[in-house]
Design a protein around this motif. Structure first.
Motif, PDB file in Angstrom:
ATOM      1  N   UNK A  29       0.820  -1.220   0.066  1.00 20.43           N
ATOM      2  CA  UNK A  29       0.039  -0.100  -0.240  1.00 20.43           C
ATOM      3  C   UNK A  29       0.879   1.334   0.003  1.00 20.43           C
ATOM      4  N   UNK A  30       0.248   2.277  -0.564  1.00 16.51           N
ATOM      5  CA  UNK A  30       0.995   3.742  -0.515  1.00 16.51           C
ATOM      6  C   UNK A  30       1.425   3.846   0.977  1.00 16.51           C
ATOM      7  N   UNK A  31       2.434   4.558   1.270  1.00 16.40           N
ATOM      8  CA  UNK A  31       2.795   4.774   2.688  1.00 16.40           C
ATOM      9  C   UNK A  31       3.462   3.540   3.297  1.00 16.40           C
ATOM     10  N   UNK A  32       3.427   2.353   2.582  1.00 13.89           N
ATOM     11  CA  UNK A  32       4.107   1.230   3.353  1.00 13.89           C
ATOM     12  C   UNK A  32       5.480   0.868   3.489  1.00 13.89           C
ATOM     13  N   UNK A  33       6.243   1.841   2.514  1.00 15.82           N
ATOM     14  CA  UNK A  33       7.658   1.672   2.478  1.00 15.82           C
ATOM     15  C   UNK A  33       8.043   0.940   1.166  1.00 15.82           C
ATOM     16  N   UNK A  34       7.606   1.122   0.155  1.00 21.04           N
ATOM     17  CA  UNK A  34       8.060   0.202  -0.999  1.00 21.04           C
ATOM     18  C   UNK A  34       9.648   0.493  -1.393  1.00 21.04           C
ATOM     19  N   UNK A  35      10.203   1.743  -1.210  1.00 23.36           N
ATOM     20  CA  UNK A  35      11.427   2.028  -1.469  1.00 23.36           C
ATOM     21  C   UNK A  35      12.180   1.430  -0.565  1.00 23.36           C
ATOM     22  N   UNK A  36      11.804   1.568   0.707  1.00 28.19           N
ATOM     23  CA  UNK A  36      12.647   0.860   1.937  1.00 28.19           C
ATOM     24  C   UNK A  36      12.733  -0.567   1.655  1.00 28.19           C
ATOM     25  N   UNK A  37      11.829  -1.135   1.235  1.00 27.20           N
ATOM     26  CA  UNK A  37      11.694  -2.728   1.032  1.00 27.20           C
ATOM     27  C   UNK A  37      12.707  -3.012  -0.070  1.00 27.20           C
ATOM     28  N   UNK A  38      12.530  -2.469  -1.136  1.00 28.45           N
ATOM     29  CA  UNK A  38      13.434  -2.816  -2.139  1.00 28.45           C
ATOM     30  C   UNK A  38      14.913  -2.572  -1.908  1.00 28.45           C
ATOM     31  N   UNK A  39      15.151  -1.475  -1.287  1.00 33.96           N
ATOM     32  CA  UNK A  39      16.597  -1.207  -0.887  1.00 33.96           C
ATOM     33  C   UNK A  39      17.125  -2.364  -0.182  1.00 33.96           C
ATOM     34  N   UNK A  40      16.356  -2.670   1.079  1.00 36.02           N
ATOM     35  CA  UNK A  40      16.820  -3.711   1.727  1.00 36.02           C
ATOM     36  C   UNK A  40      16.957  -5.049   0.884  1.00 36.02           C
ATOM     37  N   UNK A  41      16.095  -5.216  -0.268  1.00 37.26           N
ATOM     38  CA  UNK A  41      16.176  -6.575  -0.966  1.00 37.26           C
ATOM     39  C   UNK A  41      17.623  -6.475  -1.783  1.00 37.26           C
ATOM     40  N   UNK A  42      17.808  -5.177  -2.242  1.00 33.99           N
ATOM     41  CA  UNK A  42      19.228  -4.949  -2.991  1.00 33.99           C
ATOM     42  C   UNK A  42      20.354  -5.434  -1.825  1.00 33.99           C
ATOM     43  N   UNK A  43      20.310  -4.927  -0.687  1.00 32.60           N
ATOM     44  CA  UNK A  43      21.403  -5.277   0.267  1.00 32.60           C
ATOM     45  C   UNK A  43      21.348  -6.375   0.354  1.00 32.60           C
ATOM     46  N   UNK A  65      15.277   9.315  -5.075  1.00 32.45           N
ATOM     47  CA  UNK A  65      14.765   8.605  -3.796  1.00 32.45           C
ATOM     48  C   UNK A  65      15.324   7.348  -3.743  1.00 32.45           C
ATOM     49  N   UNK A  66      15.368   6.660  -4.680  1.00 31.87           N
ATOM     50  CA  UNK A  66      15.859   5.224  -4.796  1.00 31.87           C
ATOM     51  C   UNK A  66      17.395   5.166  -4.356  1.00 31.87           C
ATOM     52  N   UNK A  67      18.076   5.965  -5.124  1.00 33.15           N
ATOM     53  CA  UNK A  67      19.626   6.106  -4.901  1.00 33.15           C
ATOM     54  C   UNK A  67      19.777   6.512  -3.390  1.00 33.15           C
ATOM     55  N   UNK A  68      19.332   7.282  -2.961  1.00 36.94           N
ATOM     56  CA  UNK A  68      19.596   7.912  -1.517  1.00 36.94           C
ATOM     57  C   UNK A  68      19.212   6.543  -0.337  1.00 36.94           C
ATOM     58  N   UNK A  69      18.182   5.799  -0.778  1.00 37.61           N
ATOM     59  CA  UNK A  69      17.733   4.695   0.020  1.00 37.61           C
ATOM     60  C   UNK A  69      18.597   3.700   0.204  1.00 37.61           C
ATOM     61  N   UNK A  70      19.552   3.261  -0.765  1.00 36.63           N
ATOM     62  CA  UNK A  70      20.279   1.795  -1.001  1.00 36.63           C
ATOM     63  C   UNK A  70      21.660   2.328  -0.086  1.00 36.63           C
ATOM     64  N   UNK A  71      22.032   1.289   0.642  1.00 40.21           N
ATOM     65  CA  UNK A  71      23.440   1.696   1.431  1.00 40.21           C
ATOM     66  C   UNK A  71      24.423   1.156   0.570  1.00 40.21           C
ATOM     67  N   UNK A  72      24.367   0.435  -0.453  1.00 42.58           N
ATOM     68  CA  UNK A  72      25.470   0.111  -1.346  1.00 42.58           C
ATOM     69  C   UNK A  72      26.028   0.934  -2.380  1.00 42.58           C
ATOM     70  N   UNK A  73      27.131   0.972  -3.195  1.00 45.33           N
ATOM     71  CA  UNK A  73      27.573   1.917  -3.931  1.00 45.33           C
ATOM     72  C   UNK A  73      26.608   1.852  -5.135  1.00 45.33           C
ATOM     73  N   UNK A  74      25.802   3.113  -5.544  1.00 40.31           N
ATOM     74  CA  UNK A  74      24.678   3.294  -6.351  1.00 40.31           C
ATOM     75  C   UNK A  74      25.386   3.836  -7.727  1.00 40.31           C
ATOM     76  N   UNK A  75      25.186   3.557  -8.771  1.00 43.40           N
ATOM     77  CA  UNK A  75      25.523   4.404  -9.961  1.00 43.40           C
ATOM     78  C   UNK A  75      23.960   4.595 -10.540  1.00 43.40           C
ATOM     79  N   UNK A  76      24.051   6.072 -10.628  1.00 46.13           N
ATOM     80  CA  UNK A  76      22.815   6.730 -11.372  1.00 46.13           C
ATOM     81  C   UNK A  76      23.069   6.360 -12.945  1.00 46.13           C
TER      82      UNK A  76
END
Length: 181
Positions: A29-43, A65-76
């Motif tokens: 759902x909207x507000x559930x934190x999809x970006x947080x979830x996929x950032x964690x999946x990436x990690x 937003x996605x690049x900021x949420x991920x703790x690993x090195x990110x390339x835009x």
């Protein structure tokens, strides 16, 4: 990052389904934190695999937003790039990725943000063996003639808005309107 209990369950459910289905819709759902979830999946994916992750978005704000949420090195990956420096996670708008598909060498997972929009199709057709996770709050394709079932084999549903409100993660809505004249 400390996940909320429902986010941890959601991620674990997605991981469980990926053992039998390589292409999964992740509905939250909207507000559930999809970006947080996929950032964690990436990690988690990058910790277990030597392959990299490509995240597809459809707006510049979501790219940042996605690049900021991920703790690993990110390339835009953006317009004008002739080469792409190696990173564990790439974040690109769909058109930028599509024009540079030949430059992605080690992708093991593709995450599509707002997959219901359907603009991702020309990119994921390139990735035949990779895991594909499409995130959305509304798993109905924008074009009824091209439903998500054409690209994904399973859907994992997360928490919905009433539960988020009940558990204190979202507030009740307040509606304001102009006074009748």
């Amino acid at each position: 990052m400390i996940l909320r209990p429902y986010q941890e369950r959601f991620i674990n459910n997605i991981a469980a389904k990926l053992t039998n289905h390589r292409k999964v819709v992740a509905q939250l759902a909207t507000g559930g934190g999809k970006t947080v979830c996929f950032a964690e999946i990436c990690d988690r994916y990058c910790a277990k695999s030597s392959q990299d992750v490509l995240i597809l978005v459809h707006r510049e704000e979501l790219l940042t937003q996605a690049a900021k949420a991920i703790r690993l090195p990110v390339q835009k990956v953006v317009a004008g790039m002739k080469t792409i420096p190696h990173a564990r996670v790439y974040v690109a708008m769909v058109e930028s990725a599509h024009k540079r598909l030949h430059l992605f060498q080690n992708i093991g997972m593709v995450i599509v943000d707002e997959c219901h929009i359907g603009n991702f199709t020309k990119v994921i057709e390139h990735f035949k063996e990779q895991y594909i996770i499409g995130f959305t709050a509304t798993p109905l394709a924008a074009k009824k003639t091209n439903p998500l079932r054409n690209y994904f084999t399973y859907i994992v549903c997360g928490i919905d808005i009433p539960e988020l409100i009940e558990d204190g993660f979202l507030c009740h809505d307040q509606t304001y309107s102009a006074k009748d004249i």
